[in-house]
Motif scaffolding. Sequence first.
Motif, mmCIF file in Angstrom:
data_model
loop_
_atom_site.group_PDB
_atom_site.id
_atom_site.type_symbol
_atom_site.label_atom_id
_atom_site.label_comp_id
_atom_site.label_asym_id
_atom_site.label_seq_id
_atom_site.Cartn_x
_atom_site.Cartn_y
_atom_site.Cartn_z
ATOM 1 N N ARG A 1 -9.330 -28.047 -33.407
ATOM 2 C CA ARG A 1 -10.434 -27.990 -34.373
ATOM 3 C C ARG A 1 -10.446 -29.175 -35.341
ATOM 4 O O ARG A 1 -10.838 -29.043 -36.502
ATOM 5 N N ILE A 2 -10.036 -30.331 -34.864
ATOM 6 C CA ILE A 2 -10.109 -31.545 -35.675
ATOM 7 C C ILE A 2 -10.435 -32.735 -34.790
ATOM 8 O O ILE A 2 -9.968 -32.832 -33.653
ATOM 9 N N ALA A 3 -11.275 -33.636 -35.325
ATOM 10 C CA ALA A 3 -11.593 -34.905 -34.664
ATOM 11 C C ALA A 3 -11.399 -36.025 -35.676
ATOM 12 O O ALA A 3 -11.747 -35.878 -36.857
ATOM 13 N N LEU A 4 -10.825 -37.145 -35.225
ATOM 14 C CA LEU A 4 -10.577 -38.289 -36.106
ATOM 15 C C LEU A 4 -11.667 -39.337 -35.922
ATOM 16 O O LEU A 4 -12.048 -39.653 -34.796
ATOM 17 N N VAL A 5 -12.138 -39.900 -37.039
ATOM 18 C CA VAL A 5 -13.095 -41.006 -36.980
ATOM 19 C C VAL A 5 -12.683 -42.073 -37.989
ATOM 20 O O VAL A 5 -11.943 -41.807 -38.938
ATOM 21 N N VAL B 1 -20.934 -40.984 -31.227
ATOM 22 C CA VAL B 1 -20.486 -40.221 -30.056
ATOM 23 C C VAL B 1 -20.152 -38.786 -30.442
ATOM 24 O O VAL B 1 -20.480 -37.839 -29.710
ATOM 25 N N LEU B 2 -19.515 -38.595 -31.592
ATOM 26 C CA LEU B 2 -19.205 -37.239 -32.034
ATOM 27 C C LEU B 2 -20.487 -36.434 -32.217
ATOM 28 O O LEU B 2 -20.568 -35.264 -31.804
ATOM 29 N N LEU B 3 -21.498 -37.054 -32.816
ATOM 30 C CA LEU B 3 -22.776 -36.373 -32.991
ATOM 31 C C LEU B 3 -23.377 -35.968 -31.649
ATOM 32 O O LEU B 3 -23.847 -34.833 -31.482
ATOM 33 N N ASP B 4 -23.341 -36.877 -30.683
ATOM 34 C CA ASP B 4 -23.853 -36.554 -29.339
ATOM 35 C C ASP B 4 -23.148 -35.334 -28.762
ATOM 36 O O ASP B 4 -23.787 -34.434 -28.211
ATOM 37 N N CYS B 5 -21.842 -35.317 -28.871
ATOM 38 C CA CYS B 5 -21.061 -34.213 -28.290
ATOM 39 C C CYS B 5 -21.320 -32.897 -29.008
ATOM 40 O O CYS B 5 -21.458 -31.842 -28.374
ATOM 41 N N LEU B 6 -21.405 -32.946 -30.326
ATOM 42 C CA LEU B 6 -21.590 -31.713 -31.087
ATOM 43 C C LEU B 6 -22.977 -31.124 -30.893
ATOM 44 O O LEU B 6 -23.153 -29.896 -30.956
ATOM 45 N N GLU B 7 -23.970 -31.972 -30.663
ATOM 46 C CA GLU B 7 -25.317 -31.463 -30.429
ATOM 47 C C GLU B 7 -25.392 -30.646 -29.137
ATOM 48 O O GLU B 7 -26.314 -29.852 -28.953
ATOM 49 N N GLU B 8 -24.407 -30.837 -28.258
ATOM 50 C CA GLU B 8 -24.349 -30.057 -27.022
ATOM 51 C C GLU B 8 -23.484 -28.803 -27.177
ATOM 52 O O GLU B 8 -23.272 -28.071 -26.218
ATOM 53 N N SER B 9 -22.969 -28.580 -28.385
ATOM 54 C CA SER B 9 -22.056 -27.442 -28.604
ATOM 55 C C SER B 9 -22.338 -26.804 -29.961
ATOM 56 O O SER B 9 -21.439 -26.608 -30.770
ATOM 57 N N ARG B 10 -23.591 -26.476 -30.212
ATOM 58 C CA ARG B 10 -23.988 -25.999 -31.532
ATOM 59 C C ARG B 10 -23.406 -24.636 -31.891
ATOM 60 O O ARG B 10 -23.185 -24.339 -33.071
ATOM 61 N N ASP B 11 -23.150 -23.804 -30.904
ATOM 62 C CA ASP B 11 -22.646 -22.464 -31.209
ATOM 63 C C ASP B 11 -21.212 -22.501 -31.745
ATOM 64 O O ASP B 11 -20.807 -21.630 -32.508
ATOM 65 N N ASP B 12 -20.437 -23.532 -31.363
ATOM 66 C CA ASP B 12 -19.069 -23.688 -31.865
ATOM 67 C C ASP B 12 -18.701 -25.172 -31.838
ATOM 68 O O ASP B 12 -18.185 -25.687 -30.845
ATOM 69 N N PRO B 13 -18.960 -25.895 -32.942
ATOM 70 C CA PRO B 13 -18.685 -27.339 -32.971
ATOM 71 C C PRO B 13 -17.222 -27.707 -32.739
ATOM 72 O O PRO B 13 -16.926 -28.844 -32.346
ATOM 73 N N GLY B 14 -16.311 -26.772 -32.978
ATOM 74 C CA GLY B 14 -14.891 -27.087 -32.825
ATOM 75 C C GLY B 14 -14.309 -26.700 -31.482
ATOM 76 O O GLY B 14 -13.082 -26.736 -31.304
#
Length: 407
Positions: free
Chosen positions: A276-280, A304-317
């Motif tokens: 449940r953590i991503a580094l930028v 890139v993080l935004l792209d990935c999270l937009e495909e996983s809105r129900d659970d960003p982590g």
Amino acid sequence: MERRDIAVIGGGLAGTATAIALARAGFDTVLVAPPGSPDKRTTALIGSSMTFLSRIGLEHAVRAVSEPLAVMRLIDDTDRLFRAPTVEFKASEIDLPAFGYNVLNADLADVLDKAAGNEKHLERIESAATDFTVDADRATVSLADGSHLSVCLVVAADGRKSAMREAAGITTRGWRYPQTAMVMNISHAVPHHSVSTEFHTRTGPFTQVPMPGRNSAIVWVEKPERAELYVDLKTEKLERIIEDKMHSILGKVSLETEIQAFPLSGASVDRLIGERIALVGEAAHVFPPIGAQGLNLGLRDCAVLLDCLEESRDDPGRRATLRRFEAKRRTDVTSRTLGVDALNRSLLTDFLPVQFGRSVGLTAMASSSVLRRFAMREGVSPGAGVFGLPKPLRQWAHRQHAMGDEV
């Protein structure tokens, strides 16, 4: 304890940009960062960074306080046996009005802070995050004021000494160079015409980057003992030395800011994600101020993080989402780390085969438009060297031409 979607830890340029992007995408976002201090350094925002700023609606505001970079010139000033010819990279050769824009970090921070204040899905907490823990479906962030946040995802953008990275148990490999970077802003008698010039010297690059008006930023890499002497010199003497270092191409120069000096170092992490953590940004990679890689790489992390999270809105982590983020970023981060390190060390070595190889490479680019275009496309958008510029960057270029940019 109220649960939120995402906590972005760190209010630097990369962290604030990430928080704005996530909030504008509809995520319930908290930006956790104590107030910062003004930064008089500048950043050259290259191609893909400008497309990201366009994506989050901030391109025009940034361009209004920055200077276009139309030409990037490399001059071999090493005085060694194998010297390369001068190479000029012109944005017009790849149908761009500019490679990007150079902006004062303080001005960019102002743009980002104003945008953050207007985001309805973004709350700002002016406290430091000290720790976080994870259970099956959430992360709990502990703040210095004693409060806690419950979130689906922690985005660590809290710099090279990241407390969140340490709490996640992500290890870092750091290294130092036998060099110091001196950073300052100057004014000069001769217009720069939006040309940035990088002199390659035996102690490292000496780079002039254009700013609005007859002003430029200087990044001067030197041996530490020499840097100490230069910092203590009288202003008039130092101005003459800077003019000599630039071979008077911009005429008489005047210092506009005090010198800031930083020991050169780099760092990489063993992984860009944890539970449940991503580094930028600098929490994920540290670069010396060479080749305009630092913030540009950080903004690519954000995109890139935004792209990935937009495909996983129900659970960003979600673990699969974070693994996808790391897979998409690893090659870019690794290749840029190795490239900057190799360039810097090639200037320091007296090993003739290395000098010869560097000279041959620059000579080839000076004489071959195909190689120059490849290098320029790769520089503004990683992976674009072979196949040309990606569609978002081409669209950005068309908008700049349509607005009649004069660079």
